[in-house]
Design an enzyme around this catalytic site. Structure first.
Site, PDB file in Angstrom:
ATOM      1  N   GLU A 106       7.518  -3.229  10.469  1.00  0.00           N
ATOM      2  CA  GLU A 106       7.202  -4.224  11.479  1.00  0.00           C
ATOM      3  C   GLU A 106       7.707  -5.592  11.030  1.00  0.00           C
ATOM      4  O   GLU A 106       7.607  -5.948   9.854  1.00  0.00           O
ATOM      5  CB  GLU A 106       5.686  -4.288  11.693  1.00  0.00           C
ATOM      6  CG  GLU A 106       5.268  -5.263  12.787  1.00  0.00           C
ATOM      7  CD  GLU A 106       3.761  -5.376  12.952  1.00  0.00           C
ATOM      8  OE1 GLU A 106       3.314  -5.910  13.973  1.00  0.00           O
ATOM      9  OE2 GLU A 106       3.030  -4.934  12.036  1.00  0.00           O
ATOM     10  N   ASN A 148      12.372  12.118  -5.740  1.00  0.00           N
ATOM     11  CA  ASN A 148      12.213  13.329  -6.532  1.00  0.00           C
ATOM     12  C   ASN A 148      13.540  14.069  -6.598  1.00  0.00           C
ATOM     13  O   ASN A 148      14.233  14.227  -5.584  1.00  0.00           O
ATOM     14  CB  ASN A 148      11.124  14.215  -5.925  1.00  0.00           C
ATOM     15  CG  ASN A 148       9.740  13.633  -6.149  1.00  0.00           C
ATOM     16  OD1 ASN A 148       9.254  13.562  -7.263  1.00  0.00           O
ATOM     17  ND2 ASN A 148       9.098  13.182  -5.064  1.00  0.00           N
ATOM     18  N   HIS A 168       1.905  -3.227  -5.044  1.00  0.00           N
ATOM     19  CA  HIS A 168       3.057  -2.608  -4.379  1.00  0.00           C
ATOM     20  C   HIS A 168       2.580  -1.515  -3.427  1.00  0.00           C
ATOM     21  O   HIS A 168       1.404  -1.130  -3.429  1.00  0.00           O
ATOM     22  CB  HIS A 168       4.054  -2.031  -5.395  1.00  0.00           C
ATOM     23  CG  HIS A 168       3.535  -0.912  -6.248  1.00  0.00           C
ATOM     24  ND1 HIS A 168       3.015  -1.098  -7.507  1.00  0.00           N
ATOM     25  CD2 HIS A 168       3.464   0.431  -6.018  1.00  0.00           C
ATOM     26  CE1 HIS A 168       2.651   0.061  -8.025  1.00  0.00           C
ATOM     27  NE2 HIS A 168       2.914   1.014  -7.126  1.00  0.00           N
ATOM     28  N   ARG A 210       8.112   7.635  -0.357  1.00  0.00           N
ATOM     29  CA  ARG A 210       9.044   8.636  -0.879  1.00  0.00           C
ATOM     30  C   ARG A 210      10.292   8.691   0.010  1.00  0.00           C
ATOM     31  O   ARG A 210      10.188   8.605   1.241  1.00  0.00           O
ATOM     32  CB  ARG A 210       8.377  10.006  -0.949  1.00  0.00           C
ATOM     33  CG  ARG A 210       7.201  10.035  -1.922  1.00  0.00           C
ATOM     34  CD  ARG A 210       6.597  11.411  -2.082  1.00  0.00           C
ATOM     35  NE  ARG A 210       5.497  11.389  -3.048  1.00  0.00           N
ATOM     36  CZ  ARG A 210       4.228  11.228  -2.722  1.00  0.00           C
ATOM     37  NH1 ARG A 210       3.884  11.117  -1.430  1.00  0.00           N
ATOM     38  NH2 ARG A 210       3.293  11.192  -3.638  1.00  0.00           N
ATOM     39  N   HIS A 239       2.727   1.712   8.843  1.00  0.00           N
ATOM     40  CA  HIS A 239       3.960   0.979   8.604  1.00  0.00           C
ATOM     41  C   HIS A 239       3.761  -0.034   7.480  1.00  0.00           C
ATOM     42  O   HIS A 239       2.642  -0.292   7.054  1.00  0.00           O
ATOM     43  CB  HIS A 239       4.411   0.242   9.872  1.00  0.00           C
ATOM     44  CG  HIS A 239       3.385  -0.713  10.414  1.00  0.00           C
ATOM     45  ND1 HIS A 239       2.582  -0.427  11.487  1.00  0.00           N
ATOM     46  CD2 HIS A 239       3.019  -1.968  10.009  1.00  0.00           C
ATOM     47  CE1 HIS A 239       1.778  -1.448  11.734  1.00  0.00           C
ATOM     48  NE2 HIS A 239       2.015  -2.398  10.850  1.00  0.00           N
ATOM     49  N   GLU A 284       7.916   0.130  -3.647  1.00  0.00           N
ATOM     50  CA  GLU A 284       8.317   1.154  -4.612  1.00  0.00           C
ATOM     51  C   GLU A 284       8.900   2.340  -3.853  1.00  0.00           C
ATOM     52  O   GLU A 284       8.236   2.930  -2.997  1.00  0.00           O
ATOM     53  CB  GLU A 284       7.123   1.631  -5.437  1.00  0.00           C
ATOM     54  CG  GLU A 284       7.479   2.747  -6.421  1.00  0.00           C
ATOM     55  CD  GLU A 284       6.279   3.366  -7.115  1.00  0.00           C
ATOM     56  OE1 GLU A 284       6.478   4.284  -7.939  1.00  0.00           O
ATOM     57  OE2 GLU A 284       5.138   2.941  -6.831  1.00  0.00           O
TER      58      GLU A 284
END
Length: 253
Positions: free
Chosen positions: A122, A61, A7, A11, A75, A57
């Site tokens: 992309e 937070n 993965h 964030r 990217h 993923e």
């Protein structure tokens, strides 16, 4: 060592907005979630993601922090059918995605959009893999020879594609025996000697293994950076870093 990319972590500042973006526009579905006291991790991918396909993923937070994009990460790239680049881009435009770099501006070879946090995505033409599945993650590097060597020696990755231009070069790497549908890393090297800022809007790429302790021991033997060993991570995962400082998580699935 079989270290298929598992993965890539990004964030996000508004989890619900990001989930809506990826599930609405890219038909991703939630594959897993980890709720902790201070953060939430959500794993996303197409419904029929390949066994060796990578997931996205999203890390949220709970303290309301904001992030700096930096420029050491470039990217993620998602696949569209070979003859459907324009149609796929138009589909995103019609569903409300902001126009960023359309196919015509990219010589009809690829196109780009951005997610709500500004991460670039992309669109690449491929004759394999589920539509919108992850094709590669691009990392900018300051020494191409050293970074190619890092992925080759530490993870046993092969250089399976390269593109050389007047002022930059692209190198694509993944395990020799990885499926076509597996994600690769794209190393971008600019010839002008620039330096990059890591930022914190991107987190890491993760490679999967069968035995965490054995894989970690091999990495240490190969002089990988001892950043966060399995014991410090509750023996659930571990982290090293490339020579450029990109974090690489080691996980079992």
């Amino acid at each position: 060592m079989h270290a298929t990319l598992d993965h890539v972590m990004m964030r996000v500042e508004d989890l619900e907005e990001s989930l809506e973006f990826y599930t609405t526009h890219f038909d991703y579905e939630e594959k897993g979630r980890w709720e902790a006291d201070t953060f939430t991790n959500v794993f996303l991918g197409p419904e029929n993601v390949h066994e060796e396909g990578a997931l996205l993923e999203l890390t949220y937070n709970h303290d309301g922090r904001t992030y700096d994009m930096g420029d050491a990460w470039g990217h993620i790239a998602v696949r569209v059918p070979e003859d459907e680049l324009k149609e796929s881009y138009d589909e995103l435009m019609e569903s409300g995605v902001e126009d960023y770099r359309d196919p015509e501006s990219c010589d009809n070879r690829y196109a780009f959009v951005t997610d709500p946090d500004g991460h670039e995505i992309e669109l690449v033409k491929r004759d394999h893999g589920e539509k919108w599945s992850l094709d590669h993650t691009m990392l900018r590097v300051e020494d191409a020879d050293e970074t190619i060597g890092w992925f080759s020696r530490k993870l046993e990755y092969d250089l399976f594609r390269r593109e050389e231009f007047d002022d930059f070069a692209l190198y694509f790497m993944k395990p020799e025996d990885a499926a076509e549908e597996a994600m690769s890393v794209e190393l971008t090297y600019n010839y002008d000697g620039r330096h990059y800022e890591m930022g914190d809007a991107w987190g890491h790429v993760a490679v999967r293994c069968d035995d965490l302790d054995s894989t970690w021991e091999t990495l240490m033997t190969r002089d990988a950076e001892d950043y966060r060993d399995p014991e410090s991570c509750g023996n659930r995962y571990a982290f090293t870093k490339t020579n450029d400082g990109h974090e690489v998580e080691v996980v079992t699935r």
